[in-house]
Design an enzyme around this catalytic site. Structure first.
Site, PDB file in Angstrom:
ATOM      1  N   GLU A 340       0.861  -1.191   0.000  1.00 25.55           N
ATOM      2  CA  GLU A 340       0.000   0.000   0.000  1.00 25.55           C
ATOM      3  C   GLU A 340       0.894   1.235   0.000  1.00 25.55           C
ATOM      4  O   GLU A 340       1.710   1.417   0.904  1.00 25.55           O
ATOM      5  CB  GLU A 340      -0.864   0.034   1.276  1.00 25.55           C
ATOM      6  CG  GLU A 340      -2.190  -0.641   1.136  1.00 25.55           C
ATOM      7  CD  GLU A 340      -3.059  -0.480   2.393  1.00 25.55           C
ATOM      8  OE1 GLU A 340      -4.273  -0.343   2.238  1.00 25.55           O
ATOM      9  OE2 GLU A 340      -2.538  -0.519   3.517  1.00 25.55           O
ATOM     10  N   ASN A 378      -6.698  -2.297   6.099  1.00 24.80           N
ATOM     11  CA  ASN A 378      -7.088  -2.400   7.519  1.00 24.80           C
ATOM     12  C   ASN A 378      -8.367  -1.623   7.808  1.00 24.80           C
ATOM     13  O   ASN A 378      -9.172  -2.026   8.639  1.00 24.80           O
ATOM     14  CB  ASN A 378      -5.944  -1.926   8.425  1.00 24.80           C
ATOM     15  CG  ASN A 378      -4.789  -2.905   8.408  1.00 24.80           C
ATOM     16  OD1 ASN A 378      -4.967  -4.068   8.064  1.00 24.80           O
ATOM     17  ND2 ASN A 378      -3.598  -2.453   8.744  1.00 24.80           N
TER      18      ASN A 378
END
Length: 605
Positions: A340, A378
């Site tokens: 990411e 997340n």
């Protein structure tokens, strides 16, 4: 394979990867390969989609000769003329039988392949279709096999699995296209030397990934003991490759020589990029970034591997916010395929381009996301465990939840995952979401209660499961007392409906809140496009690729259906399930959720 001969270079890769797209090899692939290399090898190549290189192809009979690239065309021309002049045999692949195992043995091989496939991919049909088509050709001849192959291929082309896997194929290649960044004509600058701060599990994993791709790496730690531990971890990561036969001893020595240790910043004066991978502590990270600004050259990229802390906060005390970026790897960093790349409004396009290039070179799939609590993966998946805890406190069985989620195609259920990452991590990350999104988090005391009792997951051999010496997980009857205690604290009672949920209901009650959060991430512009979230879910959380990713799967069910289910549960069990406005808007129009930000913005105007 339909030619009369094949000639390859030593490094050419030859394979049949069609199963990764939800179809089977076409144009005679299922019939020619077994006749050239034998049934067992053909099955292995087709079912795993793994290619072979020139030398191996020659050994197994797939090619007839291996020559250097500059000799390739001349050798091929000569070979063709030799066939024409009768100096070399005129071979038709489909009539070859010398490599086929005897029928009885062939049937045993196919039977074994079917059993293995059902075990390995219970939700997939196309690998079994592939085995059936191969069998048809062996039993009834290649002409019958070719007819069956054409018919089966056509049917699979229209299947949901094929649509999903083709979507994943193109989406994965699309993650490096970032509007306003990759369309500016910028070229990536050369990154030769990278420094990593912190030699823990994460730092050593990142160092391993970098040296495996020929980057020079400096690993910095606070004292010699920690530094030696970090270097030892990198060594162990490489040694495991040697043990598996993926790396020679010579390559091991050469790769390890790219790693140097450091206890201060003196050697940082010529690094092109720094990746900070220390503990999640704001003031510590702020101090580190202030120091980095003093010691690193002005072109150096300053990256953080934080998984929860706001990057603006980390760079607050520096004047270099244009080169501060998130490089969030997933553990273990040298194995997990996702990277990411987290940008703030101040991060320069050049720095994003540079990190995209590094990501590609270290064989990661980079996804560019915006800066928020939990970033994309997340943040999307924080309701995953919370939904599971909500169900358990209201009467659903822990092990039934894990079983249903695994059956759906996840590598493991939410509770087994909690045990794996450890309760400390689960509480710390959960706390961030409770703090930032209080109105939609489910606050359960189940994990803290278990942790108080010296249960911390797999490392302590006790969590939601108990673990034997071989780390095999078994249900724990003692779990009931913690659940009852947590239920009392939450002030909820057992709902008889939730004690007898079907697998389908469990999957929906766990994943629809994830879909809901993914919609928020898209609507807020944290992700550039829905397909980036699909890839993030697959590569960061193990969402089954044959379902196309989180939003692609959601669209197969329809926004209306998902929204009405969430509304129903929201009325019964509270705001945790409440559909966000983006999802509600899409449902009202009966529109798909998978829109790019441009079309999402237009739809709201």
């Amino acid at each position: 394979m339909g030619c009369h001969a094949r000639i390859s270079t030593p490094t050419a890769q030859l394979g049949l990867p069609e199963l990764t797209l939800g179809v089977i090899p076409g144009f005679g692939g299922t019939q020619a390969l077994p006749r050239l290399v034998g049934i067992a090898k053909a099955l292995e190549m087709m079912l795993t989609s793994k290619p072979v290189k020139g030398e191996e192809a020659l050994n197994i009979g797939l090619v007839d000769a291996v020559v250097s690239p500059d000799e390739l065309l001349n050798t091929a021309r000569r070979w063709a003329l030799d066939i024409l002049e009768g100096k070399k045999p005129w071979v038709i692949s489909y009539y070859k039988t010398d490599k086929l195992e005897p029928l009885g043995e062939a049937r045993e091989i196919l039977k074994f392949a079917r059993a293995q496939t059902r075990k390995r991919a219970p939700n997939l049909n196309h690998p079994l279709v592939c085995i059936d088509v191969i069998e048809e050709g062996i039993v009834s001849g290649s002409r019958a096999g070719l007819w069956k192959e054409a018919e089966a291929f056509q049917g699979l082309l229209l299947s949901d699995t094929c649509r999903s896997l083709v979507h994943v194929f193109f989406s994965q290649r699309g993650t490096t296209k970032v509007p306003g960044v990759t369309d500016l004509g910028l070229k990536p600058r050369q990154v030769k030397k990278v420094a990593i701060l912190g030699g823990g599990l994460m730092g050593s994993g990142i160092a391993t990934a970098l040296i495996l791709s020929n980057y020079s790496v400096i690993l910095k730690e606070v004292n010699d003991k920690f530094l030696q531990s970090g270097i030892a971890r990198v060594k162990a990561n490489l040694q495991s490759r040697v043990k598996k036969g993926q790396m020679s001893q010579e390559k091991f020595e050469k790769t390890l020589s790219l790693l140097k240790g450091a206890l201060d910043y003196e050697s940082f004066r010529d690094v092109d990029m720094v990746i900070e991978a220390v503990i999640e502590n704001v003031s510590l990270k702020q101090q580190i970034f202030s120091d980095l600004e003093k010691y690193c050259p002005p072109h150096c990229i300053l990256a953080s591997n934080t998984s929860t802390i706001d990057l603006n906060l980390i760079g607050e005390k520096t004047k270099s916010q244009d080169r501060i970026i998130g490089a969030h790897f997933f553990s273990p960093a040298h194995v997990m395929p996702l990277l990411e790349i987290v940008r703030t409004p101040k991060t320069s396009a050049q720095v994003i381009i540079d990190l995209l290039d590094v990501g590609k070179k270290i064989k990661k799939t980079p996804v560019v996301v915006g800066n928020c609590t939990g970033f994309a993966v997340n943040r999307m998946f924080f309701p995953y465990t919370q939904a599971a805890l909500l169900l358990v406190e209201r009467g659903t069985d822990v092990y039934q939840i894990d079983k249903a989620i695994t059956k759906f195609g996840m590598p493991m259920g939410p509770f087994r995952l909690c045990d794996l990452v450890g309760f400390g991590v689960a509480i710390a990350t959960g706390g961030q979401f409770v703090l930032n999104f209080p109105e939609r988090t489910y606050k359960s005391m189940l994990i803290p209660l278990m942790q108080e009792d010296k249960r911390a997951g797999e490392t302590t051999r006790r969590g939601f499961y108990v673990y034997d010496e071989k780390r095999r997980a078994n249900p724990d009857p003692e779990l009931k007392k913690y659940i009852e205690k947590a239920r009392d604290i939450s002030g909820v009672t057992v709902d008889p409906k939730l004690t007898k949920l079907s697998d389908k209901d469990i999957v929906e009650m766990i994943f629809f809140p994830v879909v809901n959060e993914a919609c928020r991430v898209l609507a807020e512009g944290i992700a550039v496009k829905a397909s980036d979230l699909d890839i993030s879910a697959i590569m960061g959380m193990g969402f089954p690729p044959y379902r196309g990713g989180i939003l692609f799967w959601a669209d197969s069910l329809g926004s209306k259906y998902i929204c009405s289910r969430l509304e129903q549960w929201s009325n019964l069990y509270g705001g945790f399930f409440k559909p966000c406005s983006y999802l509600a808007e899409r449902a009202a129009k009966g529109a798909p959720l998978s829109l790019t930000m441009d079309s999402a913005a237009k739809s709201r105007l």
